[in-house]
Design a protein around this motif. Structure first.
Motif, PDB file in Angstrom:
ATOM      1  N   ALA A 124       0.820  -1.217   0.000  1.00 20.51           N
ATOM      2  CA  ALA A 124       0.000   0.000   0.000  1.00 20.51           C
ATOM      3  C   ALA A 124       0.850   1.261   0.000  1.00 20.51           C
ATOM      4  O   ALA A 124       0.402   2.315  -0.466  1.00 20.51           O
ATOM      5  CB  ALA A 124      -0.940  -0.007   1.203  1.00 20.51           C
ATOM      6  N   ALA A 125       2.075   1.174   0.498  1.00 24.82           N
ATOM      7  CA  ALA A 125       2.964   2.341   0.545  1.00 24.82           C
ATOM      8  C   ALA A 125       3.447   2.753  -0.842  1.00 24.82           C
ATOM      9  O   ALA A 125       3.955   3.861  -1.008  1.00 24.82           O
ATOM     10  CB  ALA A 125       4.160   2.045   1.445  1.00 24.82           C
ATOM     11  N   ILE A 126       3.273   1.902  -1.836  1.00 25.59           N
ATOM     12  CA  ILE A 126       3.664   2.240  -3.206  1.00 25.59           C
ATOM     13  C   ILE A 126       2.424   2.805  -3.898  1.00 25.59           C
ATOM     14  O   ILE A 126       1.505   2.068  -4.262  1.00 25.59           O
ATOM     15  CB  ILE A 126       4.228   1.011  -3.953  1.00 25.59           C
ATOM     16  N   ALA A 127       2.396   4.123  -4.060  1.00 23.17           N
ATOM     17  CA  ALA A 127       1.189   4.822  -4.512  1.00 23.17           C
ATOM     18  C   ALA A 127       0.695   4.371  -5.880  1.00 23.17           C
ATOM     19  O   ALA A 127      -0.508   4.432  -6.156  1.00 23.17           O
ATOM     20  CB  ALA A 127       1.442   6.328  -4.522  1.00 23.17           C
ATOM     21  N   GLU A 128       1.578   3.920  -6.738  1.00 23.63           N
ATOM     22  CA  GLU A 128       1.182   3.520  -8.090  1.00 23.63           C
ATOM     23  C   GLU A 128       0.431   2.186  -8.119  1.00 23.63           C
ATOM     24  O   GLU A 128      -0.185   1.841  -9.112  1.00 23.63           O
ATOM     25  CB  GLU A 128       2.419   3.409  -8.998  1.00 23.63           C
ATOM     26  N   ILE A 129       0.473   1.445  -7.013  1.00 25.45           N
ATOM     27  CA  ILE A 129      -0.257   0.177  -6.939  1.00 25.45           C
ATOM     28  C   ILE A 129      -1.714   0.475  -6.615  1.00 25.45           C
ATOM     29  O   ILE A 129      -2.020   1.042  -5.567  1.00 25.45           O
ATOM     30  CB  ILE A 129       0.357  -0.771  -5.894  1.00 25.45           C
ATOM     31  N   GLN A 130      -2.608   0.083  -7.524  1.00 23.54           N
ATOM     32  CA  GLN A 130      -4.031   0.291  -7.304  1.00 23.54           C
ATOM     33  C   GLN A 130      -4.669  -0.847  -6.531  1.00 23.54           C
ATOM     34  O   GLN A 130      -5.631  -0.630  -5.796  1.00 23.54           O
ATOM     35  CB  GLN A 130      -4.765   0.434  -8.641  1.00 23.54           C
ATOM     36  N   GLU A 131      -4.191  -2.058  -6.764  1.00 25.42           N
ATOM     37  CA  GLU A 131      -4.747  -3.232  -6.101  1.00 25.42           C
ATOM     38  C   GLU A 131      -3.606  -4.181  -5.777  1.00 25.42           C
ATOM     39  O   GLU A 131      -2.636  -4.253  -6.525  1.00 25.42           O
ATOM     40  CB  GLU A 131      -5.728  -3.987  -7.008  1.00 25.42           C
ATOM     41  N   ALA A 132      -3.756  -4.920  -4.694  1.00 26.42           N
ATOM     42  CA  ALA A 132      -2.791  -5.965  -4.347  1.00 26.42           C
ATOM     43  C   ALA A 132      -3.571  -7.143  -3.784  1.00 26.42           C
ATOM     44  O   ALA A 132      -4.420  -6.964  -2.908  1.00 26.42           O
ATOM     45  CB  ALA A 132      -1.776  -5.456  -3.332  1.00 26.42           C
ATOM     46  N   HIS A 133      -3.275  -8.338  -4.306  1.00 25.19           N
ATOM     47  CA  HIS A 133      -4.009  -9.536  -3.924  1.00 25.19           C
ATOM     48  C   HIS A 133      -3.031 -10.654  -3.588  1.00 25.19           C
ATOM     49  O   HIS A 133      -2.137 -10.945  -4.388  1.00 25.19           O
ATOM     50  CB  HIS A 133      -4.895 -10.013  -5.086  1.00 25.19           C
ATOM     51  N   VAL A 134      -3.198 -11.279  -2.419  1.00 22.45           N
ATOM     52  CA  VAL A 134      -2.462 -12.505  -2.110  1.00 22.45           C
ATOM     53  C   VAL A 134      -3.132 -13.590  -2.941  1.00 22.45           C
ATOM     54  O   VAL A 134      -4.359 -13.714  -2.950  1.00 22.45           O
ATOM     55  CB  VAL A 134      -2.527 -12.841  -0.605  1.00 22.45           C
ATOM     56  N   ILE A 135      -2.324 -14.370  -3.684  1.00 22.66           N
ATOM     57  CA  ILE A 135      -2.895 -15.350  -4.610  1.00 22.66           C
ATOM     58  C   ILE A 135      -2.299 -16.736  -4.376  1.00 22.66           C
ATOM     59  O   ILE A 135      -1.253 -16.884  -3.755  1.00 22.66           O
ATOM     60  CB  ILE A 135      -2.674 -14.931  -6.082  1.00 22.66           C
ATOM     61  N   ALA A 136      -3.000 -17.720  -4.907  1.00 18.96           N
ATOM     62  CA  ALA A 136      -2.502 -19.090  -4.930  1.00 18.96           C
ATOM     63  C   ALA A 136      -1.876 -19.320  -6.298  1.00 18.96           C
ATOM     64  O   ALA A 136      -2.285 -18.718  -7.288  1.00 18.96           O
ATOM     65  CB  ALA A 136      -3.652 -20.072  -4.705  1.00 18.96           C
ATOM     66  N   GLY A 137      -0.891 -20.163  -6.362  1.00 21.20           N
ATOM     67  CA  GLY A 137      -0.243 -20.457  -7.628  1.00 21.20           C
ATOM     68  C   GLY A 137       1.249 -20.249  -7.545  1.00 21.20           C
ATOM     69  O   GLY A 137       1.838 -20.270  -6.460  1.00 21.20           O
ATOM     70  N   SER A 138       1.850 -20.012  -8.698  1.00 21.18           N
ATOM     71  CA  SER A 138       3.314 -19.903  -8.732  1.00 21.18           C
ATOM     72  C   SER A 138       3.833 -18.599  -8.132  1.00 21.18           C
ATOM     73  O   SER A 138       4.982 -18.525  -7.702  1.00 21.18           O
ATOM     74  CB  SER A 138       3.819 -20.042 -10.170  1.00 21.18           C
ATOM     75  N   ALA A 139       3.019 -17.568  -8.097  1.00 21.14           N
ATOM     76  CA  ALA A 139       3.408 -16.293  -7.477  1.00 21.14           C
ATOM     77  C   ALA A 139       2.661 -16.134  -6.154  1.00 21.14           C
ATOM     78  O   ALA A 139       1.703 -16.862  -5.876  1.00 21.14           O
ATOM     79  CB  ALA A 139       3.104 -15.133  -8.407  1.00 21.14           C
ATOM     80  N   SER A 140       3.094 -15.179  -5.355  1.00 18.78           N
ATOM     81  CA  SER A 140       2.489 -14.958  -4.038  1.00 18.78           C
ATOM     82  C   SER A 140       1.483 -13.816  -4.021  1.00 18.78           C
ATOM     83  O   SER A 140       0.505 -13.850  -3.299  1.00 18.78           O
ATOM     84  CB  SER A 140       3.584 -14.646  -3.016  1.00 18.78           C
ATOM     85  N   VAL A 141       1.773 -12.780  -4.812  1.00 18.14           N
ATOM     86  CA  VAL A 141       0.953 -11.574  -4.810  1.00 18.14           C
ATOM     87  C   VAL A 141       0.765 -11.123  -6.251  1.00 18.14           C
ATOM     88  O   VAL A 141       1.687 -11.222  -7.069  1.00 18.14           O
ATOM     89  CB  VAL A 141       1.621 -10.442  -3.983  1.00 18.14           C
ATOM     90  N   LEU A 142      -0.416 -10.609  -6.551  1.00 14.47           N
ATOM     91  CA  LEU A 142      -0.704  -9.992  -7.844  1.00 14.47           C
ATOM     92  C   LEU A 142      -1.038  -8.533  -7.581  1.00 14.47           C
ATOM     93  O   LEU A 142      -1.889  -8.234  -6.732  1.00 14.47           O
ATOM     94  CB  LEU A 142      -1.882 -10.682  -8.529  1.00 14.47           C
TER      95      LEU A 142
END
Length: 147
Positions: free
Chosen positions: A83-101
């Motif tokens: 959330a501290a990175i202003a350019e990020i509009q959404e952040a989601h913890v995800i299942a799969g090969s990555a951790s966050v989208l």
């Protein structure tokens, strides 16, 4: 939540500035009853906030990217760092090969590269894979009527 509540939500999603009189008319209620229902929807957290939809390009945020973030640790407690990175509009913890989208909007690809650098500064982040969107066909809110 009944069909009247769902209708009020749909009307507000079309135009959040709709008057209670118009909301009531659209849902078969008086203005006062519409106001009371919307108040209760807010209290229950169904309506989280009222906002304005803005064209990102008009605000010089025409570069849209979706970034898969790899990690060496569980990222579930890292919400504040993203959330501290202003350019990020959404952040989601995800299942799969990555951790966050994350969904990122910037003015230029150089600024996107800077966001990627800042992502690497988050404890546990070990890699990123960015996909830049060339065109958005549509974005829509959650429908109160479809399941």
């Amino acid at each position: 939540m009944d069909d009247i509540d769902r209708r009020l939500i749909a009307l507000l999603q079309e135009d959040a500035t709709t008057s209670y009189a118009a909301l009531g008319k659209g849902a078969g209620l008086s203005a006062g009853a519409a106001h009371e229902r919307v108040r209760k929807l807010r209290e229950r957290g169904v309506i989280r906030r009222t906002t304005v939809e803005v064209d990102p390009a008009a605000l010089d945020r025409g570069v849209l990217a979706f970034v898969m973030v790899d990690s060496t640790a569980w990222m579930g407690e890292s919400a504040d760092a993203f959330a501290a990175i202003a350019e990020i509009q959404e952040a989601h913890v995800i299942a799969g090969s990555a951790s966050v989208l994350v969904k990122v909007r910037t003015s230029t690809t150089e600024q996107l590269q800077d966001v990627l650098r800042r992502l690497y500064a988050i404890d546990g982040v070990s890699g990123t894979q960015a996909t830049v969107s060339l065109e958005t066909f549509f974005e829509r809110p959650v429908s109160p009527f479809t399941g």
